[in-house]
Scaffold this active site. Structure first.
Site, mmCIF file in Angstrom:
data_model
loop_
_atom_site.group_PDB
_atom_site.id
_atom_site.type_symbol
_atom_site.label_atom_id
_atom_site.label_comp_id
_atom_site.label_asym_id
_atom_site.label_seq_id
_atom_site.Cartn_x
_atom_site.Cartn_y
_atom_site.Cartn_z
ATOM 1 N N GLU A 46 0.455 -0.891 -0.531
ATOM 2 C CA GLU A 46 -0.043 0.219 -0.271
ATOM 3 C C GLU A 46 1.026 1.496 -0.383
ATOM 4 O O GLU A 46 0.063 2.297 -0.778
ATOM 5 C CB GLU A 46 -0.646 0.411 1.247
ATOM 6 C CG GLU A 46 -2.239 -0.775 1.317
ATOM 7 C CD GLU A 46 -3.578 -0.783 -0.303
ATOM 8 O OE1 GLU A 46 -2.928 0.326 -1.105
ATOM 9 O OE2 GLU A 46 -3.927 -1.447 -0.010
ATOM 10 N N ASP A 89 -8.884 6.560 -0.691
ATOM 11 C CA ASP A 89 -7.957 7.281 -2.062
ATOM 12 C C ASP A 89 -8.488 7.805 -3.074
ATOM 13 O O ASP A 89 -9.653 8.332 -3.179
ATOM 14 C CB ASP A 89 -6.852 5.938 -2.346
ATOM 15 C CG ASP A 89 -7.474 5.232 -3.112
ATOM 16 O OD1 ASP A 89 -8.763 4.866 -3.440
ATOM 17 O OD2 ASP A 89 -6.206 4.055 -3.572
ATOM 18 N N TYR A 115 -5.855 6.532 4.616
ATOM 19 C CA TYR A 115 -6.242 5.556 3.855
ATOM 20 C C TYR A 115 -5.360 3.906 4.239
ATOM 21 O O TYR A 115 -5.511 2.777 4.028
ATOM 22 C CB TYR A 115 -5.359 6.061 2.184
ATOM 23 C CG TYR A 115 -5.550 4.725 1.400
ATOM 24 C CD1 TYR A 115 -6.885 4.236 0.496
ATOM 25 C CD2 TYR A 115 -4.011 4.354 1.440
ATOM 26 C CE1 TYR A 115 -6.672 2.899 -0.474
ATOM 27 C CE2 TYR A 115 -3.950 2.785 0.164
ATOM 28 C CZ TYR A 115 -5.029 2.595 -0.285
ATOM 29 O OH TYR A 115 -4.864 1.261 -1.431
#
Length: 363
Positions: free
Chosen positions: A47, A148, A130
């Protein structure tokens, strides 16, 4: 959440939306290396890498990074230069430094195990809302929103949300909306489904609405306004900075590079020495030589011909580099600098503009 968004959630077919999205994701998801594990560390690394970077670019970096640092312990104990070298080419290097800093905390405070508590995750350095939501939902099955740009685009259309997504405060609106519709049974498939939908179907321009699994639950499609969303104001203009960049070589053939400061843009990376050109006369050899002598205490003989020019655009800044070669007879090594052979240049992490210069020297 705005009143308009609340209105679109009234009587909204949440169950149908969840079912259609998750069934589509389970059937159509791309086979990506970070989807092969529920290991929160591996999901975390992916991520962070995927922020500001395309999937196809990330894959080889991800595989290489986890080969070098397969566990939080391995990353926590690595030298920063080694971590930055493994990150070289991905850009936005503060991501790597923050990731290592946060993983050190996980190693020291949580015994090397990523905590399964969103409140603890979001307090780790460089971990925003996020990433907290992604780790919590994908690794631990906790129904946390992971919002996002992709997800804001999808949800702006699905729920016809017209707030400007360029405004930081707007994220809260989308997080609140996701909390209303997220699946509590399988938040992992739900959040990944939104991400995948934004990547493959609900694209920034010309969304593939006829292929969309949630078309019947999309308020924007129902009203024919899907291509008008999301609302996003334009960024301010990019600032330009011009530099003379010096490839300095001494008599034994070694080149001089310097380490950038530990904070700020491209912190901790290595580069060839740069002198900012504030006016046209700053490009003259006499000025360059005097500045290098003043800044580093080095006497140089600067070549009159330009070796190459490099142009690079960051998110908020453009660099124009005029690269010139120079010779020196000194054996001095200024502070935060090192003399390297051509082969040794490859062992250090350089920002992209300086990678291009290094490549020319190696070719």
């Amino acid at each position: 959440m705005s009143q308009e968004s609340l209105q679109h959630l009234e009587n909204y077919p949440v169950s149908d939306f969840q079912h259609n999205l998750m069934e589509w994701f389970r059937a159509e998801q791309r086979q990506l290396p970070w989807r092969e594990s529920k290991d929160p560390y591996r999901i975390w690394v992916s991520e962070i890498m995927l922020q500001q970077t395309k999937v196809d670019t990330v894959i080889p970096f991800y595989l290489n990074f986890l080969e070098k640092f397969p566990t939080p312990k391995a990353l926590a104990e690595a030298e920063e230069d080694e971590v930055l070298k493994a990150w070289e080419g991905l850009g936005y290097y503060s991501r790597a430094r923050n990731l290592q800093s946060a993983v050190k905390e996980v190693h020291e405070v949580y015994g090397g195990k990523v905590p399964n508590d969103p409140e603890k995750i979001k307090k780790l350095k460089g971990v925003g809302p996020y990433t907290t939501g992604a780790i919590s939902s994908i690794a631990f099955g906790i129904p946390e929103p992971a919002v996002d740009g992709n997800v804001m685009r999808v949800m702006s259309r699905v729920l016809w949300i017209t707030e400007d997504i360029a405004r930081p405060a707007t994220r809260k609106i989308f997080e609140a909306a996701i909390r209303e519709v997220i699946s509590h049974e399988d938040p992992s498939s739900f959040n990944q489904g939104l991400m995948e939908l934004g990547a493959l179907i609900c694209t920034p321009t010309k969304p593939k609405c006829l292929l969309c699994p949630v078309r019947e639950q999309c308020v924007a499609f129902e009203n024919g306004v899907q291509e008008e969303l999301p609302v996003k104001s334009k960024k301010s203009s990019t600032k330009l900075k011009k530099y003379t960049t010096l490839v300095i070589q001494r008599e034994d053939g070694k080149y001089l590079i310097e380490k950038r400061p530990s904070t700020g843009l491209l912190a901790g990376l290595y580069q060839f020495p740069m002198i900012e050109q504030l006016k046209a006369t700053d490009a003259r050899s006499t000025y360059i030589q005097s500045e290098i002598d003043r800044e580093y205490g080095l006497a140089l003989e600067v070549e009159s011909d330009i070796f190459t020019e490099v142009h690079h655009i960051f998110s908020h800044l453009k660099w124009d580099l005029e690269v010139r070669k120079a010779k020196t007879a000194t054996q001095k090594t200024p502070e935060n600098m090192v003399w390297l052979t051509t082969e040794e240049l490859n062992q250090f992490a350089f920002p992209v503009p300086h990678q291009k210069i290094r490549q020319l020297l190696l070719s």
